[in-house]
Design an enzyme around this catalytic site. Structure first.
Site, short mmCIF file in Angstrom:
data_model
loop_
_atom_site.label_atom_id
_atom_site.label_comp_id
_atom_site.label_asym_id
_atom_site.label_seq_id
_atom_site.Cartn_x
_atom_site.Cartn_y
_atom_site.Cartn_z
N ARG A 25 0.80 -1.28 0.02
CA ARG A 25 -0.06 -0.15 0.16
C ARG A 25 0.84 1.30 0.00
O ARG A 25 1.18 2.02 -1.06
CB ARG A 25 -1.03 0.17 1.26
CG ARG A 25 -2.05 0.97 0.88
CD ARG A 25 -1.66 2.41 1.67
NE ARG A 25 -1.38 2.29 2.77
CZ ARG A 25 -0.93 3.81 3.43
NH1 ARG A 25 -0.73 4.91 2.57
NH2 ARG A 25 -0.34 3.68 4.49
N ASP A 26 1.48 1.40 1.04
CA ASP A 26 2.16 2.61 1.33
C ASP A 26 3.51 2.68 0.30
O ASP A 26 3.93 3.65 -0.08
CB ASP A 26 2.77 3.15 2.64
CG ASP A 26 3.09 4.55 2.69
OD1 ASP A 26 2.91 5.33 2.07
OD2 ASP A 26 3.58 4.72 4.11
N HIS A 215 5.41 4.58 12.61
CA HIS A 215 5.51 4.56 10.96
C HIS A 215 6.52 5.45 10.93
O HIS A 215 6.12 6.70 10.68
CB HIS A 215 4.12 4.96 10.56
CG HIS A 215 4.19 4.93 8.96
ND1 HIS A 215 3.54 3.95 8.13
CD2 HIS A 215 4.51 5.71 7.88
CE1 HIS A 215 3.65 3.95 6.84
NE2 HIS A 215 4.16 5.26 7.00
N HIS A 217 9.50 7.20 8.16
CA HIS A 217 10.11 7.37 6.70
C HIS A 217 11.44 7.78 7.13
O HIS A 217 11.77 8.46 7.94
CB HIS A 217 9.32 8.51 6.06
CG HIS A 217 8.14 8.10 5.46
ND1 HIS A 217 7.72 7.62 4.01
CD2 HIS A 217 6.93 7.67 6.13
CE1 HIS A 217 6.33 7.37 3.94
NE2 HIS A 217 6.02 7.21 5.03
N CYS A 248 4.46 9.69 0.10
CA CYS A 248 3.32 9.82 0.23
C CYS A 248 2.84 11.17 -0.95
O CYS A 248 3.67 11.94 -0.95
CB CYS A 248 2.90 10.78 1.54
SG CYS A 248 1.30 11.59 1.82
N ASN A 257 9.52 4.43 3.20
CA ASN A 257 9.48 3.93 4.54
C ASN A 257 10.81 3.21 4.76
O ASN A 257 11.56 3.08 4.31
CB ASN A 257 8.39 2.99 4.49
CG ASN A 257 7.13 3.47 4.23
OD1 ASN A 257 6.26 3.96 4.86
ND2 ASN A 257 6.67 3.18 2.93
#
Length: 326
Positions: A25-26, A215, A217, A248, A257
């Site tokens: 996803r990310d 989370h 980055h 993002c 990430n």
């Protein structure tokens, strides 16, 4: 309740931390290459085979804004119901996204609110308070599924600059009061440093005991240090992306990430179990690089693994012997 949101201690007393794999996803949402549904499903299956137990598989957002996630329903349908012990996570931003997610077999719902006004308006078109109020109304309707509320830009915003710790702590307290099973703190643009992590967790813990997940980055090469700080402060669940893919689309210069294999190396060398196989993860990174047509930023994938160490049995490393085996 479907989905598992906590790390667990093994029988011998060592901590087994939880890694949430966000690569599908990310990791993919900011990539120029648009992978087809079958390739995404293969990626998720590879991740499961490597030992990941919680995987973000889709984002139920507007396809015109995030075209990389346009086939969310198709991905979940192709996966089918999650195998025993596996939890598939779907991200939603609003009531329409929740309705779409609940029509699939995802096990967990991940809601998102930006900690700053500038970012939340860029992402959702309204203030953080308005988004949080909408999430509070949606939480009771998750149909027995586990729920996480991710607080984005918790440590700094690309539009508004520094974010007040108190603002994030209040959002976390509202999330807990609304019934969320977990709060994830997102360093969306990778500006945080360990002192911020410690202060943020302390402030949240002073007002709520909600389960925390982090989370990070790696935009400014501080993600691994921040993971260590959060772990030392008691956090037991971390997001990571295979190969370090990610970013993002609503945050300028938000790069990948923290890489899954980099955290596997970190925790593996500290004798903290993750249940995820490093070799299979690195192999998946190589495979994904071919599909994306670019090299991914994982340090361990570039440099390779390095042999085990002994003597680290305490999960909070009060006593350590960091000498390599001879």
């Amino acid at each position: 309740m479907r989905g598992a949101v906590r790390a667990s201690r093994r029988g011998d007393g060592d901590l087994r931390i939880g890694l949430v794999e966000v690569g599908p996803r990310d990791g993919l949402q900011n990539e120029a290459a648009l992978l087809d549904t079958g390739t995404k499903v293969e990626l998720i299956n590879r991740i499961v085979d490597a030992g990941s137990r919680r995987i973000e598989v889709a984002s139920f957002v507007r396809p015109e804004r995030v075209p990389q996630m346009a086939d969310a329903e198709a991905v979940v349908a192709a996966l089918g119901p999650s195998p025993d012990g596996i939890s598939y996570i779907g991200l939603v931003l609003n009531q329409r996204g929740l309705k779409r997610a609940l029509a699939t077999s995802v096990d967990e719902i991940n809601f998102v609110v930006g900690a700053s006004n500038g970012f939340n308006r860029a992402n959702a078109g309204v203030s953080p308070d308005a988004t949080m109020s909408e999430i509070e109304a949606m939480i009771p309707n998750v149909d027995g599924r586990a729920s996480t509320i991710t607080i984005s830009v918790a440590f700094g915003c690309p539009f508004d600059g520094p974010v007040a710790i108190g603002d994030v702590a209040r959002l976390a307290a509202r999330a807990a009061a609304a019934g969320a099973h977990e709060v994830a703190l997102g360093d969306t643009i990778g500006v945080a440093v360990p002192a911020q992590i410690e202060a943020m967790i302390s402030a949240i813990r002073s007002i709520t005991d909600v389960s925390l997940r982090c989370h990070f980055h790696d935009t400014r090469n501080t993600a691994v240090a921040n993971v260590v700080a959060a772990y030392a402060a008691g956090v037991e669940t971390f997001d990571a992306s295979v190969g370090g893919a990610g970013g993002c689309p609503f945050a300028p210069n938000a790069t990948g990430n923290v890489a899954t294999e980099d955290l596997l190396y970190l925790f593996g060398r500290m004798n903290v179990e993750t249940g995820v196989d490093p070799a299979m993860t690195i192999e998946t990174t190589r495979w994904l690089e071919q599909k994306l047509g670019r090299e991914l930023p994982s340090a361990v994938a570039r440099a390779g693994w390095w042999g085990p160490i002994t003597g680290v049995r305490d999960s909070r490393f009060e006593t350590r012997d960091l000498r390599p085996e001879t």
